[in-house]
Design a protein around this motif. Structure first.
Motif, PDB file in Angstrom:
ATOM      1  N   ARG B 104       0.829  -1.207   0.000  1.00 29.25           N
ATOM      2  CA  ARG B 104       0.000   0.000   0.000  1.00 29.25           C
ATOM      3  C   ARG B 104       0.865   1.259   0.000  1.00 29.25           C
ATOM      4  NH1 ARG B 104      -5.351   0.023   1.963  1.00 29.25           N
ATOM      5  NH2 ARG B 104      -4.800   1.876   3.167  1.00 29.25           N
ATOM      6  N   ILE B 107       2.197   1.750  -3.512  1.00 31.80           N
ATOM      7  CA  ILE B 107       1.159   2.233  -4.435  1.00 31.80           C
ATOM      8  C   ILE B 107       0.906   3.726  -4.214  1.00 31.80           C
ATOM      9  CG2 ILE B 107      -1.256   2.055  -5.134  1.00 31.80           C
ATOM     10  CD1 ILE B 107      -1.137  -0.880  -4.131  1.00 31.80           C
ATOM     11  N   ARG B 108       0.829   4.124  -2.941  1.00 27.84           N
ATOM     12  CA  ARG B 108       0.619   5.549  -2.647  1.00 27.84           C
ATOM     13  C   ARG B 108       1.756   6.392  -3.212  1.00 27.84           C
ATOM     14  NH1 ARG B 108      -2.040   7.543   2.003  1.00 27.84           N
ATOM     15  NH2 ARG B 108      -0.066   8.437   2.651  1.00 27.84           N
ATOM     16  N   LEU B 111       1.449   6.782  -6.893  1.00 24.68           N
ATOM     17  CA  LEU B 111       0.390   7.731  -7.258  1.00 24.68           C
ATOM     18  C   LEU B 111       0.796   9.176  -6.975  1.00 24.68           C
ATOM     19  CD1 LEU B 111      -2.799   5.909  -5.965  1.00 24.68           C
ATOM     20  CD2 LEU B 111      -2.294   6.520  -8.337  1.00 24.68           C
ATOM     21  N   LEU B 112       1.668   9.323  -5.973  1.00 29.32           N
ATOM     22  CA  LEU B 112       1.964  10.671  -5.495  1.00 29.32           C
ATOM     23  C   LEU B 112       2.870  11.500  -6.351  1.00 29.32           C
ATOM     24  CD1 LEU B 112       2.274  10.523  -1.749  1.00 29.32           C
ATOM     25  CD2 LEU B 112       0.590  11.360  -3.346  1.00 29.32           C
ATOM     26  N   VAL B 156      -8.356  -6.753 -11.852  1.00 33.28           N
ATOM     27  CA  VAL B 156      -7.331  -5.878 -11.268  1.00 33.28           C
ATOM     28  C   VAL B 156      -7.966  -4.624 -10.662  1.00 33.28           C
ATOM     29  CG1 VAL B 156      -5.248  -4.529 -11.742  1.00 33.28           C
ATOM     30  CG2 VAL B 156      -5.564  -6.773 -12.823  1.00 33.28           C
ATOM     31  N   ALA B 157      -8.880  -3.986 -11.407  1.00 30.95           N
ATOM     32  CA  ALA B 157      -9.474  -2.729 -10.936  1.00 30.95           C
ATOM     33  C   ALA B 157     -10.210  -2.889  -9.597  1.00 30.95           C
ATOM     34  CB  ALA B 157     -10.397  -2.139 -12.005  1.00 30.95           C
ATOM     35  N   PRO B 158     -11.081  -3.901  -9.449  1.00 32.14           N
ATOM     36  CA  PRO B 158     -11.760  -4.022  -8.148  1.00 32.14           C
ATOM     37  C   PRO B 158     -10.781  -4.261  -6.997  1.00 32.14           C
ATOM     38  CG  PRO B 158     -12.863  -5.372  -9.808  1.00 32.14           C
ATOM     39  CD  PRO B 158     -11.611  -4.852 -10.442  1.00 32.14           C
ATOM     40  N   MET B 160      -7.586  -3.237  -6.776  1.00 33.34           N
ATOM     41  CA  MET B 160      -6.864  -2.007  -6.467  1.00 33.34           C
ATOM     42  C   MET B 160      -7.788  -0.962  -5.854  1.00 33.34           C
ATOM     43  SD  MET B 160      -3.643  -2.085  -6.891  1.00 33.34           S
ATOM     44  CE  MET B 160      -2.629  -0.882  -7.690  1.00 33.34           C
ATOM     45  N   TYR B 161      -9.022  -0.871  -6.373  1.00 33.55           N
ATOM     46  CA  TYR B 161      -9.975   0.102  -5.819  1.00 33.55           C
ATOM     47  C   TYR B 161     -10.221  -0.189  -4.339  1.00 33.55           C
ATOM     48  CZ  TYR B 161     -14.291   2.687  -5.032  1.00 33.55           C
ATOM     49  OH  TYR B 161     -15.248   3.536  -4.528  1.00 33.55           O
ATOM     50  N   ARG B 162     -10.431  -1.469  -4.018  1.00 35.65           N
ATOM     51  CA  ARG B 162     -10.705  -1.795  -2.613  1.00 35.65           C
ATOM     52  C   ARG B 162      -9.465  -1.628  -1.740  1.00 35.65           C
ATOM     53  NH1 ARG B 162     -15.817  -3.982  -1.579  1.00 35.65           N
ATOM     54  NH2 ARG B 162     -16.996  -4.188  -3.511  1.00 35.65           N
ATOM     55  N   LEU B 164      -7.239   0.635  -2.052  1.00 38.09           N
ATOM     56  CA  LEU B 164      -7.080   2.073  -1.803  1.00 38.09           C
ATOM     57  C   LEU B 164      -8.254   2.681  -1.048  1.00 38.09           C
ATOM     58  CD1 LEU B 164      -5.604   3.210  -5.234  1.00 38.09           C
ATOM     59  CD2 LEU B 164      -4.406   3.189  -3.038  1.00 38.09           C
ATOM     60  N   PHE B 165      -9.489   2.224  -1.355  1.00 38.03           N
ATOM     61  CA  PHE B 165     -10.666   2.948  -0.864  1.00 38.03           C
ATOM     62  C   PHE B 165     -11.525   2.180   0.135  1.00 38.03           C
ATOM     63  CE2 PHE B 165      -9.756   5.004  -4.939  1.00 38.03           C
ATOM     64  CZ  PHE B 165      -9.875   6.354  -4.620  1.00 38.03           C
ATOM     65  N   ARG B 166     -11.525   0.843   0.074  1.00 41.13           N
ATOM     66  CA  ARG B 166     -12.415   0.043   0.942  1.00 41.13           C
ATOM     67  C   ARG B 166     -11.698  -1.215   1.403  1.00 41.13           C
ATOM     68  NH1 ARG B 166     -17.742   1.583  -0.510  1.00 41.13           N
ATOM     69  NH2 ARG B 166     -18.817  -0.294   0.182  1.00 41.13           N
TER      70      ARG B 166
END
Lengths: 192, 192
Positions: B104, B107-108, B111-112, B156-158, B160-162, B164-166
């Motif tokens: 995590r 990944i941050r 993105l940063l 992959v998208a679900p 990564m989305y979870r 980062l977000f859930r």
């Protein structure tokens, strides 16, 4: 977020929050992200820097708080009479807003101030609430309705993943296709 | 990323990159993210701070570069003989690595440092390459095979989305379910 006290609407705390948020948004739009500093925000909001540090901890937490507030939907999704139309209109608008330069900046800020995921989690909760409103309406109309977690995985997650990681070629047609595929898959396993 | 020159393997530039990356990873693991500064990295890597600023621009770009390098897969995904087994094993490992605290954090960082999306885009390209290897094998075995963009959207998208977000409740069963649903959906529309 742990530092942030409960806010009583109309109290001093709510007034401080409103003036500080407004100051941040104004500085962001006038001078850009790099210009935002705690002393500048404090000066414009008419509070002391220590008020900001006490309440938000640091600049990044404040920016994340402003971002989450900015990403909060103002209204329930429009009712177009059926789930396909509701979700399509909502997904197109979501993609349009979130993939804009300011949308992307707010998403990054929500992810940033956030070792424990609480700001990003709040953004996702807003999206899930909106989706849930549309699904509940569809159930009320006795439409064939997927679950909210499936809708998040099939529609919201791909849009957010691409906004953050693969932004090329995102458009309304992509949002529409995700919704259509979500509902087509449901059709093949109709509810009893 | 624009500042980064082409790296000739074995040249001075490659040696500088390797020693600076190693220094960053060591400081990250020994002392944590907040301890990483350009002077400290330079000292440990045996280069001058100006070498780092010239090449990476600033600390965040350096951290993003290290993160992307760290997220680069070392090997092709294992061949288990069929697409369901290949994708399932890969997705379980991907979720496990990316949802770990260090995953995590990387990944941050990717993105940063990234107003233009190039570091995050590279992470996503690595995942797409791995998925593509498995899909190409499946086509070679004449299996019913979804497209790479569909696999990115559905698997992959679900994840990564979870992440980062859930992040609550993510486990190997979730990864397996995403793969099964991707391939089940394909079964209902078999290729000619």
């Amino acid at each position: 977020m742990s530092r942030k006290p409960m806010v009583r609407p109309g109290g001093r705390s709510a007034r401080v929050q409103a003036s500080v948020h407004t100051a941040v948004r104004e500085i962001l739009s006038e001078r850009g992200r790099d210009a935002v500093t705690v002393p500048l925000v404090a000066q414009r909001a008419g509070v002391t820097p220590s008020t900001i540090y006490r309440r938000w901890g640091d600049l990044q937490e404040l920016l994340s708080d402003v971002a989450v507030e900015r990403l909060r939907p103002d209204t329930a999704p429009e009712d177009h009479g059926d789930l396909l139309s509701d979700l399509t209109a909502w997904a197109e608008q979501f993609l349009d807003e979130m993939s804009s330069p300011s949308g992307r900046a707010y998403i990054r800020d929500a992810l940033l101030g956030d070792p424990d995921g609480s700001y990003a989690g709040q953004c996702s909760a807003y999206a899930a609430e909106q989706v849930d409103v549309m699904l509940a309406r569809a159930i009320g109309r006795e439409e064939n309705t997927p679950g909210v977690e499936t809708a998040m995985d099939r529609v919201v997650a791909p849009m957010m993943y691409r906004i953050l990681f693969r932004p090329a070629g995102l458009d309304a047609a992509y949002a529409r296709r995700l919704v259509t595929e979500l509902l087509d898959a449901g059709e093949e396993h109709p509810l009893p």
